[in-house]
Design an enzyme around this catalytic site. Structure first.
Site: not given
Ligand SMILES: [Zn+2]
Length: 475
Positions: A70, A72, A109, A138-139, A162, A449
């Site tokens: 992804h 983003d 990520d 995606e997030e 991922d 994250h």
């Molecule tokens: Zn991810």
């Protein structure tokens, strides 16, 4: 292919703003990357990009391989840090074998997965046709994967890049659905002979409703509801406020209630006794649980006792935690449910949010229906929202075979075969594109994250070696 090349591309990516929903610059970068190398590139309406590299000489008969990650990243920074994710490059350091962003998320990520795909597209390795798919958002709910139209790619075998633990091959994920219950209640007059009391349970460990659901941690909402449902058998009692929890995918770490009663001291005593037992029960899993009971002022109107009783009984009866374990993958939670939050947005209404997960479609439906029934019986209106499909593990998968033998050949040991009890984009692709043979793996990332996100460079080396070998030996 060398991991230093992947790292170089990733360093370029760290300069590109790409918060979920704002991937325009990343999308343009990918388009230019393809154009500069004369590679076919298409972008769909939602912003997903697919870059295709045709088979090299002699590899024309190898089936097409889809690689997917992804565009983003999650944008989090430490409080007080001046960083503008809409324009500032990510500041990172290389330290003790790790690449780390100390004050922000690093965006490995899934920027490192993107970089690995781009390095393959740029290489002249002998391989079959590859289609590299870069999704958006995606997030924040997998909008890109949801919005992708069948036909965007043609390959039937997919490698998702991922995942966050080198040496682990993922072959399944959970699907999910949120089940919402809307209660209406009659607001009644405050009994003037009553006094109000604020009950608060907090500092639970909580955690992710997928990854942490099997840890047996306290759900503070369930605990508080169990106490209140006992208390409400006592007539001289009114419930004024009940709320707690947060996001649908988090286990409730905190819950509170405001009640009114003739004998608030008696309620307080019973609450403390009840909580002492609960604290003992959860001593291992939630060592920091706190609770308080304090006099308070409250101007809101209490709920009618019958309505309050129906609400707290339903909350106390609502299942929470692991429902079933997988028979195919040992240690994998197959089905679970989370009592996520209770909130009172306006007078007369209470909203309860619960969230179910399962890697089995029929089981997901069953548990969502079971939870719905508990609330329907209590008089609530129930709806199911935000459903997404899971990916049922197939231990006989061909790409799994290829990946495992390649890993053994390169590193002399077996990789771990796993599935996760959380969502991956693979679930959506599997449902939309039908009969895809899929696997997911990646280098080791930590603190994903959150500010301080880090990438293990040794693991990147192994990941790149493995991916290169799989792509060049695939047939
Ligand atoms: Zn991810």
């Amino acid at each position: 292919m060398d991991s230093s090349k992947v790292l170089e591309i990733f360093k370029e990516i760290t300069r590109i703003p790409r918060e979920s929903g704002h991937e325009e610059a990343m999308c343009a970068y990918l388009q230019k990357f393809a154009k500069d190398r004369n590679l076919a590139c298409k972008t769909d309406e939602v912003g997903n990009v697919c870059i295709t590299k045709e088979a090299s000489k002699g590899k024309e008969n190898v089936p097409a391989l889809v690689l997917q990650g992804h565009q983003d990243m999650v944008c989090e920074k430490r409080s007080g840090v001046a960083h503008d994710f809409s324009k500032d490059p990510i500041k990172y350091e290389i330290e003790d074998g790790w690449m780390v962003a100390k004050d922000t998320t690093l965006g490995a990520d899934d920027g490192i997965g993107d970089a690995a795909m781009l390095a393959l597209l740029d290489s002249d390795l002998p391989m079959g046709k590859i289609e590299c798919v870069f999704t958006v958002s995606e997030e924040t709910g997998m909008d890109g994967a949801f919005g992708m139209q069948p036909g965007f790619f043609t390959g039937k075998t997919m490698i998702n890049v991922d995942s966050e633990d080198e040496g682990q091959m993922f072959i399944g994920c959970a699907g999910g659905v949120d089940t919402l219950a809307h209660f209406k209640y009659q607001a009644v007059n405050f009994n003037k002979s009553y006094k109000t009391l604020h009950l608060h349970i907090f500092n639970g460990l909580g955690g992710h409703s997928g990854d942490d659901i099997n840890k047996g941690r306290m759900n503070t909402l369930s605990t508080l509801a169990k106490f209140l449902s006992k208390e409400l058998e006592n007539e001289e009692f009114q419930l004024i406020v009940l709320k707690g929890g947060g996001k649908p995918n988090a286990i409730a770490r905190e819950a509170e209630a405001v009640i009114a009663a003739v004998d608030v001291n008696g309620v307080e005593d019973r609450f403390f006794k009840f909580m002492e037992e609960a604290v003992k029960e959860y001593a291992e899993t939630d060592p920091d649980i706190k609770y308080t009971a304090a006099d308070c002022q409250c101007t809101e109107k209490p709920m009618d006792n019958k309505d309050a009783d129906a609400l707290v009984r339903a909350l106390a009866a609502c299942p929470h935690g692991v429902i079933a374990m997988s028979k195919d993958v040992s240690g994998l939670v197959e089905t679970s449910t989370n009592l996520a939050s209770v909130s009172m947005h306006q007078m007369g209404e209470v909203e309860v949010v619960t969230s179910q997960r399962s890697s089995d479609k029929a089981e997901l439906k069953e548990i969502a229906e079971k939870v719905a029934e508990v609330f329907r019986k209590a008089g609530a209106e129930v709806e199911h929202v935000s459903e997404y499909p899971g990916w049922k593990p197939n231990p006989k998968s061909h790409i799994l075979d290829v990946c495992v033998s390649s890993y053994k050949k390169l590193f002399g040991k077996e990789p771990e075969i796993k599935a996760i009890h959380a969502g991956l984009e693979c679930g959506l692709f599997g449902e939309k594109f039908g009969n895809l043979d899929m696997i997911s793996f990646g280098p080791t990332l930590r603190n994903v994250h959150t500010p301080g996100e880090r990438l293990d460079l040794d693991s990147l080396d192994k990941f790149v070696k493995h991916l290169t070998d799989v792509v060049t030996s695939f047939c």
